[in-house]
Scaffold this motif. Structure first.
Motif, PDB file in Angstrom:
ATOM      1  N   VAL A  93       0.889  -1.188   0.092  1.00  0.00           N
ATOM      2  CA  VAL A  93       0.093   0.080   0.056  1.00  0.00           C
ATOM      3  C   VAL A  93       0.854   1.075  -0.116  1.00  0.00           C
ATOM      4  O   VAL A  93       1.892   1.145   0.728  1.00  0.00           O
ATOM      5  CB  VAL A  93      -0.665   0.028   1.132  1.00  0.00           C
ATOM      6  CG1 VAL A  93      -1.723   1.394   1.194  1.00  0.00           C
ATOM      7  CG2 VAL A  93      -1.805  -1.045   1.282  1.00  0.00           C
TER       8      VAL A  93
ATOM      9  N   VAL B   2       1.149   5.204   0.761  1.00  0.00           N
ATOM     10  CA  VAL B   2       0.166   6.560   1.249  1.00  0.00           C
ATOM     11  C   VAL B   2       0.959   7.806   0.674  1.00  0.00           C
ATOM     12  O   VAL B   2       2.062   8.131   1.025  1.00  0.00           O
ATOM     13  CB  VAL B   2       0.176   6.593   2.880  1.00  0.00           C
ATOM     14  CG1 VAL B   2      -0.751   7.891   3.126  1.00  0.00           C
ATOM     15  CG2 VAL B   2      -0.451   5.481   3.419  1.00  0.00           C
TER      16      VAL B   2
ATOM     17  N   LEU C 258      -3.363   5.452  -0.816  1.00  0.00           N
ATOM     18  CA  LEU C 258      -4.227   6.319   0.033  1.00  0.00           C
ATOM     19  C   LEU C 258      -3.596   7.732  -0.352  1.00  0.00           C
ATOM     20  O   LEU C 258      -2.365   7.802  -0.314  1.00  0.00           O
ATOM     21  CB  LEU C 258      -4.270   6.013   1.287  1.00  0.00           C
ATOM     22  CG  LEU C 258      -4.969   4.791   1.952  1.00  0.00           C
ATOM     23  CD1 LEU C 258      -4.666   4.304   3.070  1.00  0.00           C
ATOM     24  CD2 LEU C 258      -6.492   5.339   2.160  1.00  0.00           C
TER      25      LEU C 258
ATOM     26  N   ALA D 165      -3.750   1.811   6.070  1.00  0.00           N
ATOM     27  CA  ALA D 165      -2.731   1.154   5.393  1.00  0.00           C
ATOM     28  C   ALA D 165      -2.194  -0.046   6.004  1.00  0.00           C
ATOM     29  O   ALA D 165      -2.039  -1.084   5.457  1.00  0.00           O
ATOM     30  CB  ALA D 165      -1.455   2.009   5.053  1.00  0.00           C
TER      31      ALA D 165
ATOM     32  N   SER E 240      -4.779  -2.490   5.938  1.00  0.00           N
ATOM     33  CA  SER E 240      -4.972  -3.066   4.644  1.00  0.00           C
ATOM     34  C   SER E 240      -4.020  -4.056   4.435  1.00  0.00           C
ATOM     35  O   SER E 240      -4.466  -5.340   3.916  1.00  0.00           O
ATOM     36  CB  SER E 240      -4.745  -2.018   3.738  1.00  0.00           C
ATOM     37  OG  SER E 240      -4.720  -2.502   2.287  1.00  0.00           O
TER      38      SER E 240
ATOM     39  N   PRO F   2      -7.147  -0.717   0.605  1.00  0.00           N
ATOM     40  CA  PRO F   2      -7.676   0.295   1.453  1.00  0.00           C
ATOM     41  C   PRO F   2      -9.103   0.584   1.229  1.00  0.00           C
ATOM     42  O   PRO F   2      -9.892   0.931   2.268  1.00  0.00           O
ATOM     43  CB  PRO F   2      -6.876   1.463   1.103  1.00  0.00           C
ATOM     44  CG  PRO F   2      -5.434   0.902   0.537  1.00  0.00           C
ATOM     45  CD  PRO F   2      -5.907  -0.318  -0.283  1.00  0.00           C
TER      46      PRO F   2
END
Ligand SMILES: Cc1cc2nc3c(=O)[nH]c(=O)nc-3n(C[C@H](O)[C@H](O)[C@H](O)COP(=O)(O)OP(=O)(O)OC[C@H]3O[C@@H](n4cnc5c(N)ncnc54)[C@H](O)[C@@H]3O)c2cc1C
Length: 302
Positions: free
Chosen positions: A19, A21, A239, A272, A275, A282
Motif C-alpha cells: 500500500v 500513502v 491512499l 494502510a 489493509s 484500502p
C-alpha cells in the motif's frame, strides 16, 4: 506492481509496497499513477496564493505592541498604514495588513505577509518563479517595514523559510468529495476519521482579499471528514492524505490546515496497516476496525 520510484543521490530506485500513502501535499504519487485530480477554484482553476515566510530581528517589541494597542480599528496589524501605502502604490505585496507573529526571542518576529499570485505550485518552473518572486517581495517588504512601521526602524532579516509555502495544488478525484455544504451542515458520515473546527480560509487567488472570516456560508463549529476522501475513485493500493484529499476548493480551504492533516495522516497510516494485515485493498478496510484502532490510539471521533 505497487510502489514508488524515488530519485536521490544514488540515482533512481524503486520501492515496492503493498500500500502506498501519498502525503506529498501535491498528490504527486497519485498524479503520476494516473489518478484524476483537480486544481483551484471551479470558475478559473486558480489556486490560493503562495507565501514565503520570513523572520526579522531588531524589532522594538514595545513600540509594536503600543502601536497595535493604540489602533484597535486596524483589523490586522498596521492595516491602516498598509491601506494608505497600497492606495499610493507603495506597498510591495497584495495584502491588507501585516501578518505578524511574536516569537519567544525578544526583537524577533515571524512575518506572513508576502503573497505570490497565479503560480502553479505543482509545476516545477512555476514553483521556481514563485520562489524568486517570494524573495523579491521579502526584500521589498523589509525596506517598507524600516521606513513605515513603528518599531521596525532598525529591522534586519533573520532568515526565510527554506521553501515558499504553497497553500493549494492538486486534489484527487476520490470515492467521496467533501463539499462546503457538508462543512456548513456539520454532516455526519458513517466513515468519519477526523473532526475539524477550522473556518473557511480562502486567500484570494488574484488579489489582496480573503482569509478567514469572509462573508457568506461558513463551516459549522465542528464538522466531520470521512475516510473516503483519501481513497482515489478508481486506483487500488493507494491512499492520499493531507491537503491533496478529495474536496472542493472551498471545503479544502478549511481542512488544508495542520491539525486536520495530522488526523488524516494518522487515519491513512492506520488504514494502510490494516489493509496490509488483512490483505485487503484500502477500499475494503473494515471501517469498524479502523475506528476501533483510531480510538485506541486516542483519536477523537465525536
Ligand atoms: C503561508 C502558509 C501559512 C499557513 N499557515 C497555517 C497556520 O497558521 N496554521 C495551520 O494549521 N496551517 C497553516 N498552513 C497550512 C498548512 O501548513 C498546510 O496546508 C499543511 O501543512 C499541509 O500538510 P500536508 O501534510 O498535506 O503537506 P506538507 O506539510 O507540505 O508535507 C508534505 C511533505 O512532502 C514532501 N514532498 C512533497 N513532494 C515530494 C516528493 N515528490 N517526494 C518526496 N517528498 C515530497 C515535502 O517536502 C513535505 O515535507 C499554512 C500554509 C501556508 C502555505
Amino acid at each position: 506492481m505497487l510502489g514508488v520510484v524515488c530519485a536521490g543521490k544514488g540515482g533512481l530506485r524503486s520501492v515496492r509496497a503493498k500500500v502506498v500513502v501519498d502525503c506529498s501535499a501535491d498528490g504527486d504519487v497519485a498524479h503520476y499513477a494516473g489518478v484524476h485530480t483537480r486544481q483551484g477554484r471551479e470558475s478559473d482553476g486558480l489556486s490560493q496564493p503562495q507565501t514565503l515566510f520570513f523572520r526579522v530581528q531588531n524589532v522594538d517589541d514595545q513600540a509594536v505592541e503600543d502601536y497595535i494597542r493604540a489602533h484597535p480599528q486596524d483589523f490586522r496589524p498596521f492595516a491602516s498604514i498598509v491601506a494608505k501605502a497600497t492606495a499610493e502604490g507603495r506597498f510591495p505585496a497584495p495584502r491588507r495588513g501585516i501578518g505578524l507573529y511574536k516569537t519567544m526571542e525578544p526583537g524577533v518576529w515571524r512575518i506572513n505577509t508576502g503573497r505570490v499570485l497565479r503560480r502553479n505550485g505543482a509545476d516545477a518552473l512555476e514553483l521556481s518563479l514563485a520562489e524568486l518572486e517570494g524573495r523579491e517581495q521579502t526584500v521589498a517588504l523589509l525596506d517598507f517595514f524600516r521606513n513605515n512601521l513603528p518599531g521596525f526602524e532598525q529591522v534586519e532579516l533573520r532568515d526565510t523559510a527554506t521553501q515558499i509555502g504553497v497553500r493549494e495544488t492538486r486534489r484527487i478525484d476520490g470515492a467521496y468529495e467533501l463539499t462546503l455544504q457538508d462543512l456548513h451542515s456539520g454532516r455526519a458520515f458513517d466513515d468519519v476519521v477526523a473532526l475539524c473546527g477550522y473556518p473557511l480560509d480562502i486567500h484570494d487567488p488574484t488579489g489582496s482579499g480573503g482569509g478567514t472570516g469572509g462573508e457568506g456560508l461558513d463551516a459549522a463549529n465542528i464538522y466531520q471528514i470521512p475516510y473516503r476522501v483519501m481513497l482515489p475513485r478508481v486506483h487500488e493500493g493507494l491512499l492520499v492524505s493531507g491537503r491533496a484529499v478529495s474536496a472542493t476548493h472551498e471545503a479544502l480551504s478549511a481542512i488544508r490546515v495542520m491539525p486536520p492533516c495530522f488526523a488524516l495522516g494518522q487515519a491513512a497510516g492506520v488504514a494502510a496497516a490494516l489493509s496490509v494485515g488483512n490483505r485487503a485493498s484500502p477500499r475494503h478496510v473494515d471501517y469498524a476496525d479502523l475506528r476501533r484502532e483510531l480510538l485506541a490510539q486516542g483519536a477523537y471521533l465525536g
